[in-house]
Scaffold this motif. Structure first.
Motif, mmCIF file in Angstrom:
data_model
loop_
_atom_site.group_PDB
_atom_site.id
_atom_site.type_symbol
_atom_site.label_atom_id
_atom_site.label_comp_id
_atom_site.label_asym_id
_atom_site.label_seq_id
_atom_site.Cartn_x
_atom_site.Cartn_y
_atom_site.Cartn_z
ATOM 1 N N LEU A 600 0.852 -1.177 0.000
ATOM 2 C CA LEU A 600 0.000 0.000 0.000
ATOM 3 C C LEU A 600 0.894 1.234 0.000
ATOM 4 C CD1 LEU A 600 -1.364 -2.191 2.323
ATOM 5 C CD2 LEU A 600 -3.262 -0.664 1.817
ATOM 6 N N THR A 601 0.864 1.950 -1.083
ATOM 7 C CA THR A 601 1.650 3.172 -1.194
ATOM 8 C C THR A 601 0.742 4.362 -0.922
ATOM 9 O OG1 THR A 601 3.124 2.173 -2.810
ATOM 10 C CG2 THR A 601 3.083 4.580 -2.704
ATOM 11 N N VAL A 602 1.134 5.157 0.060
ATOM 12 C CA VAL A 602 0.300 6.280 0.494
ATOM 13 C C VAL A 602 0.820 7.571 -0.134
ATOM 14 C CG1 VAL A 602 -0.530 7.600 2.470
ATOM 15 C CG2 VAL A 602 -0.261 5.107 2.646
ATOM 16 N N GLN A 603 -0.067 8.260 -0.825
ATOM 17 C CA GLN A 603 0.257 9.550 -1.416
ATOM 18 C C GLN A 603 -0.405 10.668 -0.615
ATOM 19 O OE1 GLN A 603 -1.099 9.392 -5.466
ATOM 20 N NE2 GLN A 603 0.446 7.888 -6.112
ATOM 21 N N GLY A 604 0.276 11.792 -0.501
ATOM 22 C CA GLY A 604 -0.322 12.965 0.115
ATOM 23 C C GLY A 604 -0.214 13.017 1.619
ATOM 24 N N ALA A 605 0.553 12.112 2.217
ATOM 25 C CA ALA A 605 0.736 12.142 3.661
ATOM 26 C C ALA A 605 1.992 11.378 4.030
ATOM 27 C CB ALA A 605 -0.469 11.547 4.380
ATOM 28 N N LYS A 606 2.637 11.806 5.100
ATOM 29 C CA LYS A 606 3.782 11.098 5.636
ATOM 30 C C LYS A 606 3.311 10.264 6.813
ATOM 31 C CE LYS A 606 8.415 11.766 7.552
ATOM 32 N NZ LYS A 606 9.434 12.760 7.976
ATOM 33 N N LEU A 607 3.652 8.971 6.803
ATOM 34 C CA LEU A 607 3.176 8.056 7.832
ATOM 35 C C LEU A 607 4.177 7.929 8.970
ATOM 36 C CD1 LEU A 607 1.747 5.149 5.638
ATOM 37 C CD2 LEU A 607 0.578 7.199 6.466
ATOM 38 N N ALA A 608 3.681 7.587 10.134
ATOM 39 C CA ALA A 608 4.546 7.257 11.257
ATOM 40 C C ALA A 608 5.268 5.948 10.958
ATOM 41 C CB ALA A 608 3.721 7.137 12.532
ATOM 42 N N THR A 609 6.307 5.661 11.721
ATOM 43 C CA THR A 609 7.099 4.451 11.468
ATOM 44 C C THR A 609 6.425 3.190 11.986
ATOM 45 O OG1 THR A 609 8.335 4.835 13.512
ATOM 46 C CG2 THR A 609 9.270 5.719 11.460
ATOM 47 N N THR A 610 5.434 3.347 12.841
ATOM 48 C CA THR A 610 4.673 2.187 13.319
ATOM 49 C C THR A 610 3.181 2.513 13.274
ATOM 50 O OG1 THR A 610 4.774 2.901 15.636
ATOM 51 C CG2 THR A 610 6.496 1.401 14.867
#
Length: 665
Positions: A600-610
């Motif tokens: 799952l590649t998320v565009q438009g947001a930076k995700l947390a590491t967990t």
């Protein structure tokens, strides 16, 4: 040379075994499915009412279920006045009981029992409860009775709980005084836990005493309310965090005939004055006839509103529109005599929302709730169909909207999701610019899988949709052998991705029915099962809970090859963002027998590491929960590592996943 060949062969075998352990069948050679989540492209807001509860008094859901009263036929109003009561053989000759009808002076509660004990010997009545009485050791039980003495010598009442052998496990004594009706109370603590207890009321004479409204409640009810609701069942509802509570049904709204339809005004005020009527499910199904099924209305409209408020749900009452069940009598009230039915609807809004200085607002305040219940929507009819429904709905809508223009009306689209009845109502009500259309679907798991994209092409400018009743049926609709299997729950989870993906059209959804007593059911499957002491959520319950507890605030796209994910490669998916927590919430369903790797590649947001991963799955499509194994299929929560903007996971066979991750846009 032979030794070397055997060594190489052994290494190959060992490596193959290790690969088979690490990667289930079909995974090692399978390329991951690549999904794109567009976290910054809000498609639509999620309705705050999205995932809710449908309550109907079927399967002993109210009396014998969530309403904690333990005495069946407490006021002798069943069609057989002493149904549920018996006289022990050893005392039968010591006295007599006569049921007296005072219809002209008390139409709501006409019957009472006159007990005559001619000498000093004891006479007794025993109540069997609802398939027995569930009694817990150490619990305090509160007994009450309306009584009056009819002789100079007072009759003494000894009230005792009995275990399955007839041994007393708690008792108290009451001596009514005077010849006018008064309520008498007594309490005692049970010394043992039994699932099939009984209540005995012994009379010591000589003398004559009249009795009515014989009642027994556990002290510990939901929120410790006297004469309240069964705490474990309400807790299961509260844990869903439902957006709405629909009540009182369902077909029970209609009645077999109009004379026994549900009338809300008869369910409020003093419990002693609420008219008992038969429950329409008592003989509906020959294979599950329940002739002792009646409605005491101890759980009435005030209690429904209060329950909705307790669990944070918006109230959604459904009212009779002048039509009895079309599967039974099909009786309708003449159009020129609809006024009382319409007035009931208008008065209900006043009861829920009116000022305490108004007639109905004052009654609400007298019952203990001065503040309004904030009613915003109401259903007109249940599963009605045909032009006769449209004619009556139109009259209702005009009257309600003229006085309360902000009330949203829920309208029937009939008993099924397609066919002539559905098409006629769908076309007609859309032309009438109805607010919300109520679609029902009970069908096979396969139907739910095939219809997960049902709302993708619905008209965005037309009425909203309420998925008011749905459940996957393992054996066929109306079949008593239906089970709450994992296959059914998994199919519902897949279907619900389509509901969530289209929350600009579908604004509410609820599984049905809600509750069922393991010994008193008429319809299967059901979301929650219980006996007299225990309860459990089905796999379907946990699917509902995972959606409702991960509702989010707005839908964002999750795509494969720029298309929605609705069954391709046996995977179904939907995604929301939760503005309250700042999280991305992804739901994935695998309906195949193989593990499926996904990226799952998320565009438009930076995700947390967990993030967190909640898994609901079973190794068998026939898997079930039960009273003895209530958590056999239940959610498991663990942490998941996230690298950059990509989440990698193997979706296990026959599984439902919820992945949550904090995000920074």
């Amino acid at each position: 040379m032979k030794i070397q060949k055997h060594s190489i062969l052994l290494q190959v075998v060992v490596m193959s075994l290790l690969l088979s352990m690490l990667f289930p069948a079909g995974v090692a050679a399978q390329r991951p499915l690549k999904f794109t989540v567009k976290a910054n492209e809000v498609k639509t807001a999620v309705s705050p009412n999205m995932w809710g509860i449908f309550f109907e008094d079927i399967n002993l859901s109210a009396d014998g279920g969530i309403y904690a009263e333990l005495v069946k036929n407490r006021s002798f109003e069943f069609s057989a006045p002493l149904m549920g009561w018996s006289i022990p053989k050893e005392v039968a000759a010591n006295g007599q009981v006569l049921v007296i009808n005072r219809q002209l002076t008390n139409a709501a509660n006409p019957r009472f029992a006159r007990v005559t004990v001619p000498d000093i010997r004891n006479f007794a009545l025993v109540n069997e409860g609802f398939r027995g009485m569930g009694i817990k050791a150490g619990e305090r039980y509160n007994f009450s009775v309306y009584a009056r003495q009819e002789s100079a010598t007072p009759v003494e009442l000894t009230v005792a709980l009995l275990d399955e052998t007839g041994k007393a496990i708690g008792s108290t004594t009451i001596t009514p005084a005077g010849n006018s009706w008064q309520r008498y109370k007594g309490s005692f603590t049970a010394s043992a836990t039994v699932s099939k207890g009984k209540l005995q009321v012994a009379f010591k004479g000589p003398g004559i005493v009249d009795i009515d409204m014989i009642s027994l409640f556990p002290q510990h009810t939901w929120k410790e309310r006297p004469n309240g609701l069964r705490a474990d069942l309400v807790q299961l509802l509260a844990d869903l965090h439902p957006g709405f509570l629909r009540f009182p049904g369902g077909c029970i709204v209609e009645g077999r005939e109009l004379a026994n339809r549900y009338q809300w005004k008869k369910t409020v005020g003093d419990v002693n004055e609420r008219e008992v009527i038969m429950n329409r499910w008592n003989t509906e199904f020959a294979h599950r006839a329940t002739p002792d099924y009646f409605q005491s209305f101890g759980l009435g409209f005030f209690e429904y509103f209060q329950l909705a408020e307790d669990i944070g749900a918006s109230p959604l009452p459904i009212l009779n529109c002048g039509m009895a069940c079309q599967y039974n009598s099909g009786e309708v009230v003449a159009v020129n005599e609809l006024a009382p039915y319409i007035q009931d609807a208008l008065d209900l809004i006043a009861f829920a929302n009116g000022d305490v200085n108004t007639t109905w607002g004052a009654l609400r305040a007298k019952m203990g709730h001065p503040a309004p219940f904030n009613l915003e929507m109401m259903g007109v009819g249940n599963e009605q169909w045909g032009p006769q429904y449209v004619e009556r709905y139109t009259i209702f809508a005009k009257a309600i909207k003229e006085k309360y223009p902000d009330i949203k009306l829920i309208n029937s689209l009939g008993p099924g999701p397609d066919g002539d009845k559905f098409t006629f109502l769908n076309d007609t009500l859309r032309k009438l610019h109805a607010d919300i259309l109520d679609e029902h679907y009970y069908s096979s798991p396969d139907w739910f899988l095939k219809n997960a994209s049902r709302y993708d092409a619905y008209d965005r400018k037309g009425p909203k949709i309420f998925a008011g009743e749905y459940a996957a049926h393992s054996k066929g609709v109306g079949n008593g052998d239906n089970k709450n299997t994992w296959q059914c729950a998994l199919a519902e989870a897949a279907f619900m991705t389509g509901l969530e993906r289209n929350t600009d059209v579908v604004v509410m959804a609820s599984y049905a029915p809600l509750l069922a007593h393991v010994e008193g059911w008429q319809w299967t499957p059901d979301l929650i099962w219980f006996d007299n002491l225990r309860s459990y959520g089905t796999p379907n319950y946990y699917v509902q809970k995972m959606y409702a507890n991960n509702k989010g605030s707005a839908v964002v796209p999750i795509l494969k090859d720029n298309d929605v994910i609705s069954g391709q490669d046996s995977v179904y998916a939907s995604t929301v963002v939760d503005s309250a927590t700042g999280e991305l919430v992804m739901k994935l369903v695998n309906t195949s027998a193989n593990s499926i790797p996904v990226e799952l590649t998320v565009q438009g947001a930076k995700l947390a590491t967990t993030g967190s991963l909640t898994t609901l799955r079973s190794n068998s499509l026939e898997g079930l929960n039960s009273l003895d194994q209530p958590m056999n299929i239940s959610p498991v929560i663990q942490s998941i590592d996230i690298k950059g903007k990509t989440i990698r996971a193997n979706i296990a066979p026959w599984s439902f996943y919820v992945i949550r991750s904090k995000m920074n846009k």
